[in-house]
Design an enzyme around this catalytic site. Structure first.
Site, PDB file in Angstrom:
ATOM      1  N   THR A  75      53.207  -4.056  -0.928  1.00 15.11           N
ATOM      2  CA  THR A  75      52.487  -3.420  -2.036  1.00 15.11           C
ATOM      3  C   THR A  75      52.870  -1.943  -2.139  1.00 15.11           C
ATOM      4  OG1 THR A  75      50.660  -4.971  -1.743  1.00 15.11           O
ATOM      5  CG2 THR A  75      50.185  -2.938  -2.958  1.00 15.11           C
ATOM      6  N   HIS A 203      55.382  -9.389   7.007  1.00 10.68           N
ATOM      7  CA  HIS A 203      54.535 -10.530   7.372  1.00 10.68           C
ATOM      8  C   HIS A 203      54.866 -11.805   6.605  1.00 10.68           C
ATOM      9  CE1 HIS A 203      51.344 -10.892   4.141  1.00 10.68           C
ATOM     10  NE2 HIS A 203      51.711  -9.657   3.874  1.00 10.68           N
ATOM     11  N   CYS A 327      39.479 -15.150  -6.145  1.00 13.54           N
ATOM     12  CA  CYS A 327      38.031 -15.311  -6.006  1.00 13.54           C
ATOM     13  C   CYS A 327      37.369 -13.957  -6.088  1.00 13.54           C
ATOM     14  CB  CYS A 327      37.680 -15.978  -4.681  1.00 13.54           C
ATOM     15  SG  CYS A 327      37.988 -17.726  -4.693  1.00 13.54           S
TER      16      CYS A 327
HETATM   17  C1  LIG Z   1      52.777 -10.919  -0.293  1.00 15.88           C
HETATM   18  C2  LIG Z   1      53.459 -10.392  -1.474  1.00 15.88           C
HETATM   19  C3  LIG Z   1      53.415  -9.031  -1.812  1.00 15.88           C
HETATM   20  C4  LIG Z   1      52.576  -8.032  -1.052  1.00 15.88           C
HETATM   21  O1  LIG Z   1      53.026  -7.755   0.234  1.00 15.88           O
HETATM   22  P1  LIG Z   1      52.015  -7.041   1.249  1.00 15.88           P
HETATM   23  O2  LIG Z   1      52.827  -6.656   2.420  1.00 15.88           O
HETATM   24  O3  LIG Z   1      50.977  -8.063   1.584  1.00 15.88           O
HETATM   25  O4  LIG Z   1      51.435  -5.869   0.536  1.00 15.88           O
HETATM   26  C5  LIG Z   1      54.124  -8.597  -2.906  1.00 15.88           C
HETATM   27  N1  LIG Z   1      54.845  -9.451  -3.654  1.00 15.88           N
HETATM   28  C6  LIG Z   1      54.916 -10.760  -3.375  1.00 15.88           C
HETATM   29  C7  LIG Z   1      55.750 -11.645  -4.228  1.00 15.88           C
HETATM   30  C8  LIG Z   1      54.221 -11.278  -2.284  1.00 15.88           C
HETATM   31  O5  LIG Z   1      54.291 -12.581  -2.031  1.00 15.88           O
END
Ligand SMILES: *Cc1c(COP(=O)(O)O)cnc(C)c1O
Length: 399
Positions: A75, A203, A327
Site C-alpha cells: 500500500t 507477505h 465487511c
Molecule cells: C495485498 C495487495 C496489496 C497491498 O499490499 P499490503 O502489503 O498488504 O499493503 C496491494 N495490491 C494488491 C493487488 C494486493 O493483492
C-alpha cells in the site's frame, strides 16, 4: 465440529512465512540488532546484508539494486508511486487508473480526487479485461501518471502492461503497476514490462507482513512520501527494518527459484478445482477471462448463495477462502471488482475466490470438494424460494 488442520485457499490475501525466511530474519531480531547507519561495527556490519537483500529483491524483477526502495507495505509503495508522479510534475493533475484496482490504489486515487486531482477510473469488460483503445483515449496532455495493476487479486485476470506502458512512454506519461500478486506466479522483468514504477509486498510471497518494495526506474523523477532521514538514498525516511528487509530478500530468492514446471502444476491444480466446481455444482459460473490470468486464482459465483455464510461453514471445516466483499459495520458491500465487471450486487455477494499456492495438494482440493457441493445445496435449500427466484428463475424452478 472443529477441523484439526487448515486447508488454505486464500494465498492472494496473505501467505505463510517460509521457514527459510524466518531463519534468515531471526539473527536481525536478536544479536544483529544494530542500526545500519551507525559508525561502529554493530551497525556497519548490517550494511552488507542490507545490500544483499536489495540485490535479491532486484534480481526477482530484473532491476538494478539502486532502483529498489524498501517500504512498509504494498500500500505504501503504490501511494508513494502515485504521489511522487504528482509532486514532481505539478502542472499535470490527471491520473488514469482502473475501476478494479486494489484499495491501495483505488482509495489513494479517490482521496486525491477529493483534493482536486482529476482521476479517470477506466471501466473493464464483462470478463475483467481492459479495452486498450479506450485506455488510449483516456490519456491527456496533463496526465501525470497511469497506475494500473498487472494481476487482479480477485479474479487473477492480467492486464497487458507492456502495451499499456508503451502507450504511456510514447506520450511521456509515467507508468506505475501494482504487481503485488505476481511474484512466484509469473516471471517479472521490469524492462520487458517497460514500467517506470512497480509495487511489491513481501507477505504475498512467503515473506513477513509489513515490508514492501517500490521499483523506481533509473532517471524517473522522484519525491518521497515518507520524509525523514537519508535512508533508501533519500527515497524513504525511517531506520531500516533490518529483519523484514532481510526476510524480503530471502522470500524474493525463493519466489525467483519457482520453475515453469511448478507454475504449470499450480495452474493444473487450480484448473482441476475450477472444473470440479463448475461441473459438480449446478448454477455456478467463473468470473473473469480464463486467459491470460494468474495460475493460482479462480473466482466463482454460486447463484443463490450468500458467500459470507458459505465462508463461515467452510471455516468450521478448516477451509479458508475469500469473498472479495468488504465487511463494513453491519453490512456487506459487494466487491467493487465484480460489480465493475457487470455482476449485480447479489451475484457479487454470491462469489468466492479460491487462491492456491505451491503448498496446496490434490488432497486439499479433494477435501474441499468433499464438502462444498453439500454446503452450497444446504444454503440454497435454506434460502427462501422468493430469494431463489430473485437471483435465478432457473434455480427457483429446480427447487
Ligand atoms: C495485498 C495487495 C496489496 C497491498 O499490499 P499490503 O502489503 O498488504 O499493503 C496491494 N495490491 C494488491 C493487488 C494486493 O493483492
Amino acid at each position: 465440529m472443529t477441523a484439526s488442520r487448515t486447508y488454505y485457499f486464500d494465498s492472494n490475501a496473505t501467505t505463510s512465512v517460509a521457514p527459510e525466511v524466518l531463519e534468515a530474519m531471526l539473527p536481525y531480531l536478536t544479536e544483529k540488532w544494530g542500526n545500519p547507519s551507525s559508525p561502529y561495527r554493530l551497525g556497519k556490519n548490517l550494511v552488507a546484508p542490507l545490500q544483499a537483500a536489495r540485490e535479491s529483491a532486484a534480481a526477482l524483477i530484473g532491476a538494478d539494486p539502486t532502483e529498489i526502495v524498501f517500504t512498509s507495505c504494498g500500500t505504501e509503495s503504490s501511494n508513494t508511486a502515485i504521489t511522487s508522479c504528482l509532486y514532481t510534475q505539478p502542472a499535470k493533475r490527471h491520473i488514469v487508473t482502473t475501476a478494479v484496482e486494489h484499495s491501495a490504489t483505488r482509495n489513494c486515487c479517490a482521496a486525491l480526487a477529493e483534493r482536486g486531482y482529476a482521476v479517470t477510473f477506466l471501466p473493464v469488460n464483462r470478463d475483467g479485461s481492459l479495452d486498450l483503445a479506450r485506455f488510449e483515449q483516456a490519456l491527456r496532455p496533463d496526465t501525470a501518471v497511469v497506475s494500473i495493476m498487472w494481476a487482479n487479486n480477485e479474479t487473477g485476470v492480467l492486464f497487458p502492461i507492456p502495451q499499456i506502458a508503451a502507450l504511456c512512454r510514447q506520450r511521456g506519461i509515467l507508468i506505475h503497476t501494482d504487481a503485488v500478486q505476481v511474484p512466484g506466479k509469473l516471471k517479472i522483468d521490469v524492462n520487458e514490462l517497460g514500467v517506470d514504477l512497480l509495487s511489491l509486498s513481501a507477505h504475498k510471497l512467503h515473506g513477513p507482513k509489513g515490508v514492501g518494495l517500490l521499483y523506481v526506474r533509473k532517471g524517473t523523477p522522484f519525491q518521497p512520501l515518507i520524509i525523514g532521514g537519508h535512508q533508501e538514498e533519500g527515497h524513504r525516511g525511517g531506520t531500516e527494518n533490518m529483519p523484514y528487509l532481510v526476510g524480503f530478500g530471502r522470500a524474493a530468492e525463493l519466489a525467483r527459484a519457482v520453475t515453469p514446471e511448478q507454475r504449470r502444476t499450480l495452474a493444473a491444480l487450480r484448473d482441476s478445482l475450477e472444473q470440479q466446481i463448475l461441473t459438480q455444482i449446478p448454477h455456478t459460473t467463473r468470473n473473469g477471462a480464463k486467459e491470460p490470468r494468474l495460475p493460482n486464482t479462480t473466482s466463482i459465483s454460486f447463484v443463490g448463495v450468500e458467500a459470507e455464510a458459505l465462508l463461515l461453514l467452510l471455516d468450521q471445516l478448516g477451509i479458508c477462502a475469500s469473498s472479495g466483499s468488504a465487511c463494513t459495520t453491519g453490512s456487506v458491500a459487494p466487491s467493487h471488482v465484480l460489480t465493475a465487471m457487470g455482476l449485480s450486487p447479489a451475484e457479487a455477494r454470491s462469489t468466492l475466490r479460491f487462491s492456491l499456492d505451491y503448498e496446496n495438494t490434490a488432497e486439499d482440493v479433494a477435501y474441499l470438494m468433499s464438502h462444498l457441493p453439500r454446503l452450497v445445496a444446504e444454503l440454497r435449500a435454506a434460502a427462501s424460494p422468493r430469494t431463489a427466484a430473485r437471483v435465478s428463475p432457473a434455480l427457483a424452478r429446480a427447487s
